[in-house]
Motif scaffolding. Structure first.
Motif, PDB file in Angstrom:
ATOM      1  N   ARG A  25       0.807  -1.222   0.000  1.00 57.80           N
ATOM      2  CA  ARG A  25       0.000   0.000   0.000  1.00 57.80           C
ATOM      3  C   ARG A  25       0.836   1.266   0.000  1.00 57.80           C
ATOM      4  O   ARG A  25       0.346   2.330  -0.365  1.00 57.80           O
ATOM      5  N   GLU A  26       2.077   1.158   0.418  1.00 56.07           N
ATOM      6  CA  GLU A  26       2.960   2.309   0.496  1.00 56.07           C
ATOM      7  C   GLU A  26       4.225   2.033  -0.316  1.00 56.07           C
ATOM      8  O   GLU A  26       4.599   0.874  -0.514  1.00 56.07           O
ATOM      9  N   PRO A  27       4.902   3.091  -0.779  1.00 58.52           N
ATOM     10  CA  PRO A  27       6.157   2.871  -1.505  1.00 58.52           C
ATOM     11  C   PRO A  27       7.174   2.062  -0.713  1.00 58.52           C
ATOM     12  O   PRO A  27       7.911   1.261  -1.278  1.00 58.52           O
ATOM     13  N   THR A  28       7.199   2.247   0.604  1.00 63.50           N
ATOM     14  CA  THR A  28       8.161   1.491   1.408  1.00 63.50           C
ATOM     15  C   THR A  28       7.799   0.005   1.460  1.00 63.50           C
ATOM     16  O   THR A  28       8.684  -0.838   1.658  1.00 63.50           O
ATOM     17  N   ASP A  29       6.514  -0.339   1.292  1.00 61.75           N
ATOM     18  CA  ASP A  29       6.137  -1.751   1.211  1.00 61.75           C
ATOM     19  C   ASP A  29       6.775  -2.384  -0.015  1.00 61.75           C
ATOM     20  O   ASP A  29       7.216  -3.542   0.021  1.00 61.75           O
ATOM     21  N   SER A  81      17.394   2.740   2.875  1.00 59.60           N
ATOM     22  CA  SER A  81      17.161   4.187   2.906  1.00 59.60           C
ATOM     23  C   SER A  81      18.137   4.927   2.007  1.00 59.60           C
ATOM     24  O   SER A  81      17.790   5.962   1.432  1.00 59.60           O
ATOM     25  N   ALA A  82      19.354   4.396   1.849  1.00 59.17           N
ATOM     26  CA  ALA A  82      20.334   5.058   0.995  1.00 59.17           C
ATOM     27  C   ALA A  82      19.924   5.033  -0.469  1.00 59.17           C
ATOM     28  O   ALA A  82      20.386   5.859  -1.268  1.00 59.17           O
ATOM     29  N   ASP A 123      10.420  10.687   6.844  1.00 59.15           N
ATOM     30  CA  ASP A 123      10.422   9.596   7.823  1.00 59.15           C
ATOM     31  C   ASP A 123      10.744   8.263   7.163  1.00 59.15           C
ATOM     32  O   ASP A 123      10.149   7.222   7.487  1.00 59.15           O
ATOM     33  N   VAL A 124      11.715   8.283   6.242  1.00 57.60           N
ATOM     34  CA  VAL A 124      11.978   7.099   5.434  1.00 57.60           C
ATOM     35  C   VAL A 124      12.428   5.921   6.290  1.00 57.60           C
ATOM     36  O   VAL A 124      11.947   4.791   6.119  1.00 57.60           O
ATOM     37  N   ALA A 125      13.350   6.143   7.235  1.00 58.60           N
ATOM     38  CA  ALA A 125      13.880   5.034   8.032  1.00 58.60           C
ATOM     39  C   ALA A 125      12.780   4.351   8.825  1.00 58.60           C
ATOM     40  O   ALA A 125      12.698   3.110   8.869  1.00 58.60           O
ATOM     41  N   ALA A 126      11.915   5.130   9.462  1.00 55.32           N
ATOM     42  CA  ALA A 126      10.830   4.541  10.250  1.00 55.32           C
ATOM     43  C   ALA A 126       9.842   3.796   9.362  1.00 55.32           C
ATOM     44  O   ALA A 126       9.392   2.689   9.695  1.00 55.32           O
ATOM     45  N   ARG A 127       9.496   4.379   8.228  1.00 53.30           N
ATOM     46  CA  ARG A 127       8.536   3.732   7.330  1.00 53.30           C
ATOM     47  C   ARG A 127       9.122   2.455   6.730  1.00 53.30           C
ATOM     48  O   ARG A 127       8.420   1.441   6.589  1.00 53.30           O
ATOM     49  N   ALA A 130      18.192   1.575  13.026  1.00 52.98           N
ATOM     50  CA  ALA A 130      19.333   2.335  13.544  1.00 52.98           C
ATOM     51  C   ALA A 130      19.286   3.792  13.096  1.00 52.98           C
ATOM     52  O   ALA A 130      19.879   4.664  13.740  1.00 52.98           O
ATOM     53  N   GLY A 131      18.580   4.072  12.001  1.00 54.67           N
ATOM     54  CA  GLY A 131      18.463   5.439  11.508  1.00 54.67           C
ATOM     55  C   GLY A 131      17.264   6.193  12.042  1.00 54.67           C
ATOM     56  O   GLY A 131      17.036   7.349  11.662  1.00 54.67           O
ATOM     57  N   VAL A 132      16.472   5.549  12.914  1.00 53.28           N
ATOM     58  CA  VAL A 132      15.298   6.205  13.508  1.00 53.28           C
ATOM     59  C   VAL A 132      15.730   6.868  14.816  1.00 53.28           C
ATOM     60  O   VAL A 132      16.304   6.217  15.687  1.00 53.28           O
ATOM     61  N   ALA A 133      15.481   8.157  14.943  1.00 49.16           N
ATOM     62  CA  ALA A 133      15.916   8.905  16.124  1.00 49.16           C
ATOM     63  C   ALA A 133      15.298   8.335  17.394  1.00 49.16           C
ATOM     64  O   ALA A 133      14.161   7.838  17.388  1.00 49.16           O
ATOM     65  N   ALA A 134      16.051   8.432  18.509  1.00 55.53           N
ATOM     66  CA  ALA A 134      15.581   7.893  19.785  1.00 55.53           C
ATOM     67  C   ALA A 134      14.269   8.535  20.214  1.00 55.53           C
ATOM     68  O   ALA A 134      13.431   7.899  20.860  1.00 55.53           O
ATOM     69  N   GLY A 135      14.066   9.804  19.874  1.00 58.93           N
ATOM     70  CA  GLY A 135      12.845  10.494  20.264  1.00 58.93           C
ATOM     71  C   GLY A 135      11.700  10.347  19.299  1.00 58.93           C
ATOM     72  O   GLY A 135      10.622  10.929  19.516  1.00 58.93           O
TER      73      GLY A 135
END
Length: 418
Positions: free
Chosen positions: A192-196, A256-257, A264-268, A287-292
């Motif tokens: 459903r999403e490009p990241t899928d 992601s590269a 929000d590419v890393a999270a998605r 690892a690329g998703v921020a701690a916050g």
């Protein structure tokens, strides 16, 4: 859909080699190509394709689709070229008559008949081939196309090849995925999403170069059909498909590269990779998703759970242990770590985590009893009660199933309750 969605453009002319049920031709025809040529060597296949009209949208009656009965390679030789897309989906390379559609000479011809910015989509079986034979197939394509990416769909592999680097613009991909007809078909596949879609990508140019470096058989050509001879080595190997995907996962690189746009590419990507059951790739993206990041905690928990479900509890212990430190000992994070430790058969450490969670409360007596028990069921049962106390019904049910699995006698030896 993959090459048309990922291509820099989806217009001009396209060629599909191998009609089969007509589903591939129908997918290509849903995009903006002005003409779709289909080459099929067997007339009976063309007749049979009409039995799949519901699946292929009656593609042979589409006015933009032209069926050409005859050998696909011969058709390509006679064609004027300039194709924006050529997709080749013959049968398996070890079958009689198929070898010529996997050879260096064939891919050289494909290169000549593609437009400068055109794309080849080559189907390869993930099953029935050894990793070295797969490396031969990829190396043969790489002779003609410097830019390669390898994607996995179920038991099949799709190799995208081009002269120019393929920029994966997530915003542009999203627009193409929303096209009428395309959106419904991809959604039916859970995409459903490009990241899928990106979660299906295993190797890019660097990864395919490393795979080619592992080839011990050279290239496959008309005069030296090494792939035809060597492919049968994995024909009756029931583990061939799993072994190939393990090889691809080992050689894969962060996704992601490869993405040229998107927020929000890393999270998605992490979320999509988890849905695709690719925990190692998801861990790299996490690892690329921020701690916050508000997504971080849920993604990390899902990753650890997926590792347990994949039979890799030690990896889950690493993930949950890191999460516990980041969250500074938050109770539910401690229970997740305890669950992974129990699944890794590190019971004493798991019960230590339960002790820390209980703070000497009512659960402490149950944990103490679990330490003295001869079986492992009481430890899982104590964890189930702890999850319940924390308001986590899913965790409680999962730990309870572990208790029944480890000590069926606790429940009269019956089947685990659902």
């Amino acid at each position: 859909h993959l090459p048309a969605v990922a291509a820099p453009r989806a217009d001009g002319r396209a060629l599909v080699i191998g009609l089969g049920s007509g589903v591939t031709a129908a997918a290509v025809a849903l995009h903006g190509y002005s003409q779709v040529d289909v080459a099929e060597v067997e007339p009976a296949v063309a007749r049979a394709a009409r039995q799949f009209e519901r699946a292929n949208h009656d593609v042979l009656r589409n006015p933009r689709v032209r069926l050409h009965l005859g050998d696909g390679r011969r058709f390509l030789e006679r064609s004027e070229g300039g194709y924006a897309l050529i997709t080749s989906e013959p049968s398996n390379p070890w079958l009689s008559g198929m070898s010529g559609l996997f050879s260096s000479e064939f891919f050289g011809l494909v290169r000549e008949r593609l437009a400068d910015d055109g794309i080849l989509c080559q189907w390869l079986p993930a099953y029935g081939m050894t990793p070295r034979a797969l490396a031969v197939a990829v190396a043969t394509v790489r002779e003609s196309f410097p830019e390669l990416s390898l994607w996995g769909v179920g038991g099949d592999l799709l190799l995208l090849a081009s002269r120019r680097p393929l920029a994966l613009d997530l915003d542009a991909i999203a627009v193409r995925m929303r096209a009428p007809g395309v959106r419904e078909e991809l959604a039916g596949l859970g995409l459903r999403e490009p990241t899928d879609l990106m979660a299906l990508r295993y190797l890019g140019p660097e990864g395919t170069a490393r795979l080619v470096g592992e080839s011990a058989y050279g290239r496959h050509s008309d005069l030296r059909p090494s792939l035809e001879a060597r492919a049968v080595e994995g024909l009756y190997d029931a583990e061939a498909q799993a072994r190939n995907f393990r090889t691809l996962e080992r050689l894969s690189e962060p996704l992601s590269a490869a993405c040229s746009s998107g927020t929000d590419v890393a999270a998605r990507l992490t979320r999509s990779l988890l849905a695709a059951a690719r925990p190692d790739a998801a861990r790299r993206e996490l690892a690329g998703v921020a701690a916050g990041d508000p997504w971080r905690d849920g993604l990390e928990r899902d990753l650890g759970t997926l590792y347990v479900m994949s039979g890799r509890p030690d990896a889950a212990v690493e993930v949950f242990g890191s999460r516990l430190k980041r969250l500074k000992g938050v109770g539910r994070a401690r229970l997740d770590l305890a669950y992974a430790l129990l699944e890794a058969r590190r019971d004493a450490e798991a019960l230590d985590q339960l002790d820390a969670f209980s703070h000497g409360g009512a659960l402490a007596a149950e944990v103490s009893a679990a330490r003295r028990a001869s079986g492992r069921g009481p430890a899982f049962l104590a964890l189930s009660h702890a999850f319940g106390a924390a308001g986590d019904g899913t965790g409680a049910a999962r730990a309870f199933r572990g208790a029944v699995r480890e000590d069926p006698a606790m429940w009269g030896g019956g089947a685990p309750p659902r």
